[in-house]
Design a protein around this motif. Structure first.
Motif, PDB file in Angstrom:
ATOM      1  N   VAL A 155       0.944  -1.276   0.013  1.00  0.00           N
ATOM      2  CA  VAL A 155      -0.113   0.125   0.041  1.00  0.00           C
ATOM      3  C   VAL A 155       0.743   1.314  -0.079  1.00  0.00           C
ATOM      4  N   ASN A 156       0.402   2.185  -0.720  1.00  0.00           N
ATOM      5  CA  ASN A 156       1.117   3.559  -0.826  1.00  0.00           C
ATOM      6  C   ASN A 156       0.293   4.758  -0.935  1.00  0.00           C
ATOM      7  N   PRO A 158      -2.722   6.711   1.536  1.00  0.00           N
ATOM      8  CA  PRO A 158      -3.258   6.713   2.882  1.00  0.00           C
ATOM      9  C   PRO A 158      -4.968   6.282   2.749  1.00  0.00           C
ATOM     10  N   GLN A 159      -5.739   6.578   1.932  1.00  0.00           N
ATOM     11  CA  GLN A 159      -7.001   5.974   1.980  1.00  0.00           C
ATOM     12  C   GLN A 159      -6.838   4.383   1.873  1.00  0.00           C
ATOM     13  N   SER A 160      -6.045   3.833   0.959  1.00  0.00           N
ATOM     14  CA  SER A 160      -6.010   2.388   0.945  1.00  0.00           C
ATOM     15  C   SER A 160      -5.582   1.892   2.263  1.00  0.00           C
ATOM     16  N   TYR A 161      -4.573   2.507   2.731  1.00  0.00           N
ATOM     17  CA  TYR A 161      -3.917   2.058   4.060  1.00  0.00           C
ATOM     18  C   TYR A 161      -4.940   2.109   5.104  1.00  0.00           C
ATOM     19  N   ASN A 162      -6.185   3.272   5.317  1.00  0.00           N
ATOM     20  CA  ASN A 162      -7.084   2.987   6.351  1.00  0.00           C
ATOM     21  C   ASN A 162      -7.842   1.776   5.872  1.00  0.00           C
ATOM     22  N   ILE A 163      -8.311   1.515   4.914  1.00  0.00           N
ATOM     23  CA  ILE A 163      -9.280   0.548   4.419  1.00  0.00           C
ATOM     24  C   ILE A 163      -8.552  -0.932   4.838  1.00  0.00           C
ATOM     25  N   GLU A 198       3.141   2.528   7.495  1.00  0.00           N
ATOM     26  CA  GLU A 198       3.071   3.818   7.956  1.00  0.00           C
ATOM     27  C   GLU A 198       4.413   4.590   7.607  1.00  0.00           C
ATOM     28  N   GLN A 199       5.548   3.792   7.709  1.00  0.00           N
ATOM     29  CA  GLN A 199       6.725   4.589   7.432  1.00  0.00           C
ATOM     30  C   GLN A 199       6.899   4.910   6.018  1.00  0.00           C
ATOM     31  N   ARG A 200       6.178   3.843   5.211  1.00  0.00           N
ATOM     32  CA  ARG A 200       6.071   3.953   3.559  1.00  0.00           C
ATOM     33  C   ARG A 200       5.314   5.479   3.281  1.00  0.00           C
TER      34      ARG A 200
END
Length: 284
Positions: A155-156, A158-163, A198-200
């Motif tokens: 994932v790169n 934010p929206q995809s990360y939250n999902i 998160e770091q990415r």
């Protein structure tokens, strides 16, 4: 007396809840004869160490002394007063696998089992099968969680990360009881994937901020150049306007001079003074 035909030659007795009784009766037993028409078993090993090392028998007693005395017994002697456990089954041809009371007139101890070799093999087969099924369920559950972990590793946005984070937490909770021995390992992998993501994303945000800063700087320089060009054009116009006015004036005067000369050469009575005046206006 000889053992009845078909009687199991060896029995295995498990431990029970009472530690003292368990120490006495746990072990293997071999058929040594019969009592009241059913097989008689004796605990394997030497028993020459006194009362605590007394022999242990499993024997059947029929209803000749009343129903309460019938059934299967664990005792140091057949028909004696000292007994450790009792099973009231009257019709079992061999000692029942479960249903033993400890003490003999107490509650049934569900942990105590008396098993034949075949029953032990069946129990082992069942246990192995259950372990295999449990392992497969663990592996399937771990695979389901790891699929989300793999997506999280790529994932790169934010929206995809939250999902994906919400999905990862949901599937971990859903598979928690199934993961068994793999739960800790899978949880560590999930935590690591979240931290890496998160770091990415932080690095992505830093790069975006740098690009935005570069874009703003380029726009600022562009505006400065446009302003400089506009100032140059304005200044050039200011310097050029008087020059253009003089050029126009000279051109107009030159036109008058040419007209005067043309009039003179064509026979018009133009005086020399008129021509001279036109020439002075051009020079002036």
């Amino acid at each position: 007396p000889k053992a009845p035909p078909g009687a199991a030659s060896v029995l295995t007795v498990s431990s029970c809840r009472d530690a003292t009784t368990s120490k006495k009766i746990k072990g293997t037993y071999s058929v040594v004869g019969k009592n009241h028409g059913k097989p008689l078993y004796k605990k394997d090993g030497d028993h020459t160490g006194g009362f605590d090392d007394a022999p242990v028998f499993i024997y059947f007693w029929d209803a000749r002394d009343g129903p309460s005395f019938s059934g299967w017994w664990f005792a140091p002697e057949i028909g004696g007063a000292q007994i450790w456990t009792h099973n009231a089954s009257m019709f079992a041809p061999t000692p029942p696998q479960v249903g033993w009371k400890i003490p003999w007139d107490g509650e049934i101890d569900q942990t105590l089992t008396v098993s034949t070799e075949e029953q032990l093999r069946q129990a082992e087969f069942k246990a192995n099968r259950e372990r295999f099924i449990a392992l497969r369920r663990e592996q399937d559950a771990a695979l389901a969680v790891r699929k989300v972990i793999q997506m999280m590793r790529r994932v790169n946005h934010p929206q995809s990360y939250n999902i994906l984070k919400r999905r990862l937490l949901e599937i971990q909770a859903e598979k928690k009881d199934i993961l068994g021995s793999m739960a800790e390992k899978v949880s560590e992998e999930a935590t690591e994937a979240l931290e890496e993501a998160e770091q990415r994303l932080q690095e992505v945000n830093r790069q975006k901020a740098k690009e935005e800063e570069k874009k703003l700087e380029a726009e600022r320089k562009k505006r400065e150049l446009e302003e400089m060009a506009e100032d140059f054009i304005t200044e050039a116009r200011q310097h050029a306007e008087p020059i253009i006015e003089n050029v126009l004036f000279v051109e107009e005067a030159a036109q008058r001079l040419r007209r005067s000369i043309a009039s003179s050469t064509s026979g018009t009575a133009a005086s020399a003074g008129t021509i001279l005046a036109a020439a002075e206006s051009v020079e002036g």
